[in-house]
Design a protein around this motif. Sequence first.
Motif, PDB file in Angstrom:
ATOM      1  N   ARG A  62      -9.052 -26.504  30.648  1.00  0.00           N
ATOM      2  CA  ARG A  62      -8.911 -25.046  30.663  1.00  0.00           C
ATOM      3  C   ARG A  62      -9.355 -24.444  32.005  1.00  0.00           C
ATOM      4  N   ASP A  64      -9.464 -22.701  35.325  1.00  0.00           N
ATOM      5  CA  ASP A  64      -8.515 -21.669  35.742  1.00  0.00           C
ATOM      6  C   ASP A  64      -8.658 -21.278  37.209  1.00  0.00           C
ATOM      7  N   ARG A  79       6.421 -17.903  36.586  1.00  0.00           N
ATOM      8  CA  ARG A  79       5.445 -18.822  36.018  1.00  0.00           C
ATOM      9  C   ARG A  79       4.013 -18.401  36.338  1.00  0.00           C
ATOM     10  N   SER A  80       3.817 -17.240  36.928  1.00  0.00           N
ATOM     11  CA  SER A  80       2.467 -16.858  37.361  1.00  0.00           C
ATOM     12  C   SER A  80       1.759 -16.026  36.294  1.00  0.00           C
ATOM     13  N   GLN A 102       0.448 -11.492  31.856  1.00  0.00           N
ATOM     14  CA  GLN A 102       1.613 -12.293  32.212  1.00  0.00           C
ATOM     15  C   GLN A 102       2.410 -11.610  33.322  1.00  0.00           C
ATOM     16  N   LYS A 106       7.357 -17.518  31.688  1.00  0.00           N
ATOM     17  CA  LYS A 106       6.929 -18.905  31.664  1.00  0.00           C
ATOM     18  C   LYS A 106       5.475 -19.060  32.129  1.00  0.00           C
ATOM     19  N   ALA A 107       4.718 -17.987  32.040  1.00  0.00           N
ATOM     20  CA  ALA A 107       3.303 -18.043  32.448  1.00  0.00           C
ATOM     21  C   ALA A 107       2.566 -19.062  31.588  1.00  0.00           C
ATOM     22  N   PRO A 108       1.651 -19.812  32.184  1.00  0.00           N
ATOM     23  CA  PRO A 108       0.943 -20.865  31.424  1.00  0.00           C
ATOM     24  C   PRO A 108       0.046 -20.277  30.345  1.00  0.00           C
ATOM     25  N   LEU A 109       0.074 -20.916  29.188  1.00  0.00           N
ATOM     26  CA  LEU A 109      -0.744 -20.476  28.054  1.00  0.00           C
ATOM     27  C   LEU A 109      -2.055 -21.251  28.059  1.00  0.00           C
ATOM     28  N   ASP A 185      -0.747 -20.509  38.233  1.00  0.00           N
ATOM     29  CA  ASP A 185       0.498 -20.911  37.585  1.00  0.00           C
ATOM     30  C   ASP A 185       0.286 -22.115  36.675  1.00  0.00           C
ATOM     31  N   ARG A 186      -0.970 -22.483  36.447  1.00  0.00           N
ATOM     32  CA  ARG A 186      -1.275 -23.598  35.542  1.00  0.00           C
ATOM     33  C   ARG A 186      -2.753 -23.545  35.179  1.00  0.00           C
ATOM     34  N   PHE A 187      -3.101 -24.168  34.066  1.00  0.00           N
ATOM     35  CA  PHE A 187      -4.490 -24.396  33.696  1.00  0.00           C
ATOM     36  C   PHE A 187      -4.803 -25.873  33.911  1.00  0.00           C
TER      37      PHE A 187
END
Length: 779
Positions: A62, A64, A79-80, A102, A106-109, A185-187
């Motif tokens: 997780r 960030d 994706r950001s 968001q 496609k933003a990361p959950l 753009d990712r966790f």
Amino acid sequence: MNLRRWAGDLAMGMRFAFAGGREGWTRALLTAVGVGLGVALLLLTTAIPNALAARDDRGNARFDLLYGSTNTGVAKSDRSLLLVNVDTTFRDKEVRGRELEQEGSKAPLPPGLTEFPAKGEMVVSPALKKLLESSDGALLRERLPDKVTGTIGESGLIGSQELAFYRGGEGLAPQLGEGRVARIDRFGDPNPTTEKTDPVLLLLILVVFVALLMPVAVFIAAAVRFGGERRDKRLAALRLVGSDGRMTRRIAAGEALAGALLGLVLGTVFFLIGRQIAGSVEVFRISVFPSYLNPSPALALLVAVAVPAAAVLVTLFALRGVVIEPLGVVRTARPARRRLWWRLLLPLGGLAMLYPMLGQGRDEGEFNQYLVIGGVMLLLVGVTALLPWVVETVVARLGSGPVAWQLAVRRLQLSSGTAARLVNGVAVAVAGAIALQMLFAGVDSDYTKDTGYDLTRAQMQVSVPKDVELAGAAEKFRHTEGVRNAYAYADGYLGDRPLDPEFGASVTVGDCEALRQRADLPSCRDGDVFAVLNSEYDPETARLNKAGSTLYLDPSTTDDTPTRPVPWKVPADVLTAEAREGLTGYKEGGFLFTPKALPDAAARTLRGQVYISLDPEVRDAREHARNTAAAVARLAEPMDWSATEQSERFASIRTGLFVGAVCVLVLIGASLLVSQLEQLRDRKKLLSALVAFGTRRRTLSLSVLWQTAIPIALGLLLASVVGLTLGAVLLRMTATPVRVDWPSLLSMTGAGAAVVLVVTLLSLPPLLRLMRPDGLRTE
């Protein structure tokens, strides 16, 4: 050696344990319970590395990218995701919080979430949900008013009792790059780094594990000898029907093996129960999920093999000096005096293994792990070897006294070894704890530093976003319950050029009362400007303080800055002031502005800080202040002040020691209680006979207390000597001055004595039931 004969004799002993009637079952069950408690703790210990690794994996998953830099270099895209750290604290409990916005479909959950919360909504951990719904969480509910729409799944939490939430946000883009707002753009941490462990911290970890596991091993070794006297009498019957001495001893080992194997089963059950309980508790702010506590298969296999093997070896060792004849067991005759010389070899060997590392410190590489483990183990095992000799030597010289005293002393003189075994585990645990506390106290200053904060004038600090009117925010804090005063400052920087200044100084804006906390002002009214010239941290103020020269507030280091520096001409009436130690512990220089003296356009270049003085008489003063901060600005950042701050790794090792010590103390108490009950069961007829002849129950109860108090006093005295010796050696190894931590010494010995006292008191009701004349009846 005939393996088939050994196997047959061991199997016969196991059959006697389970098919020997009530007597055999009782002894096997007592042994199994004692061994099972030890096995459960061993399994828990072998699961700790996996639990720590699982917590780290969840934390990395997780991750960030908020820590270390707010500029991650991620461009806005489909994706950001914008997010901001909104952590808070509630009554000394950390609450992890993130606000999410968001920027694309496609933003990361985040892990543990099934969908993003909308503005005004939040998803919380089960523990936080429970707290918010309780009466204790009313103040926290004021701070987190968003509607709870779901709970975070286990994959998004590092512990079952973790307090965490995700809430929806909007309009975060303008604050990107300011403080805690970031775009990702990712966790997950793409490049997890493993920090090299400090040699001293590695030494602490090794000693903690050895010191916590040794008492467990001692208790398991003692548990397999439960009911030894009655068992030996049964063995005489085997001699009568034709078995030789060696066969008889192997059969006795088989009985112990049966109890140990049953103990493995019970230990597994205890561990599984404890694993489920662990998921619902928090110890020293550490919690885990039951799924984390999975023992390493190799270590679990080692426990499964070592415990039965130890049961056989300990039994054979215990019977080496016992003569088992067809007409009885020669144990009640006066035994040979215990020899001291070989018992001293163990601690001396431990000291010899640690000696080469004296004075090494942290600058000469890592400590040899094998020498550390072996040396500490030999010193602690030396306690178990020396204690029987100490008890035997001392009780042999004890004289007359009251009837209860004489009964206790005579019993100890006849079976000093049994009394020593009862307190061996306590003595080992206390010795290890004393050494560890000395080591922790000795190196504490290396991992703890003074923050410099003046806690007599302020206890909290709140960072206020630029779009919030600072004076109004300070006024709200002053009217908050539990707040005595609030000092508001707007901090910035000015230079001699608008781009890449050569000289610069800090700028502080505040009212006269607030500015007097930073400098001794000759006089003050709104509209004044002061130059603080005597600060060692800001030597360029005097160079810049020239009437008529133009300086620039918020100078830039790049040409493409979205905001332009604000020019300010130095007036002729700038007053000089002497710096004083500020709220943060430093003598700060630079220019001090009252609000009217600051150019209007310069307000956007400054960062607001409010320093808060709290009323210690108001229980939840900090919570009220945090609630006000949340009301002032959604992204305001309150921070508690403390006099010192400690290395996280050092603190986590110390926390691990406390958690382990709690588990070991529970084991000590439970095992001692089982051992005490076993001894009382063995002496049931003797106690009944004494009562039948008119001995008062009070006298017998006092004699039992004396039988416990004398060995434990000797055990704690020996543990203190060994613990102090080991602690001094460890301090010398870390190149730290040797200093006895007397409060820790007294607290550790007191804890050991308290455990034994509680166990003795719990054994009194069964003792009173056993002290009945009808106990002489034979079925």
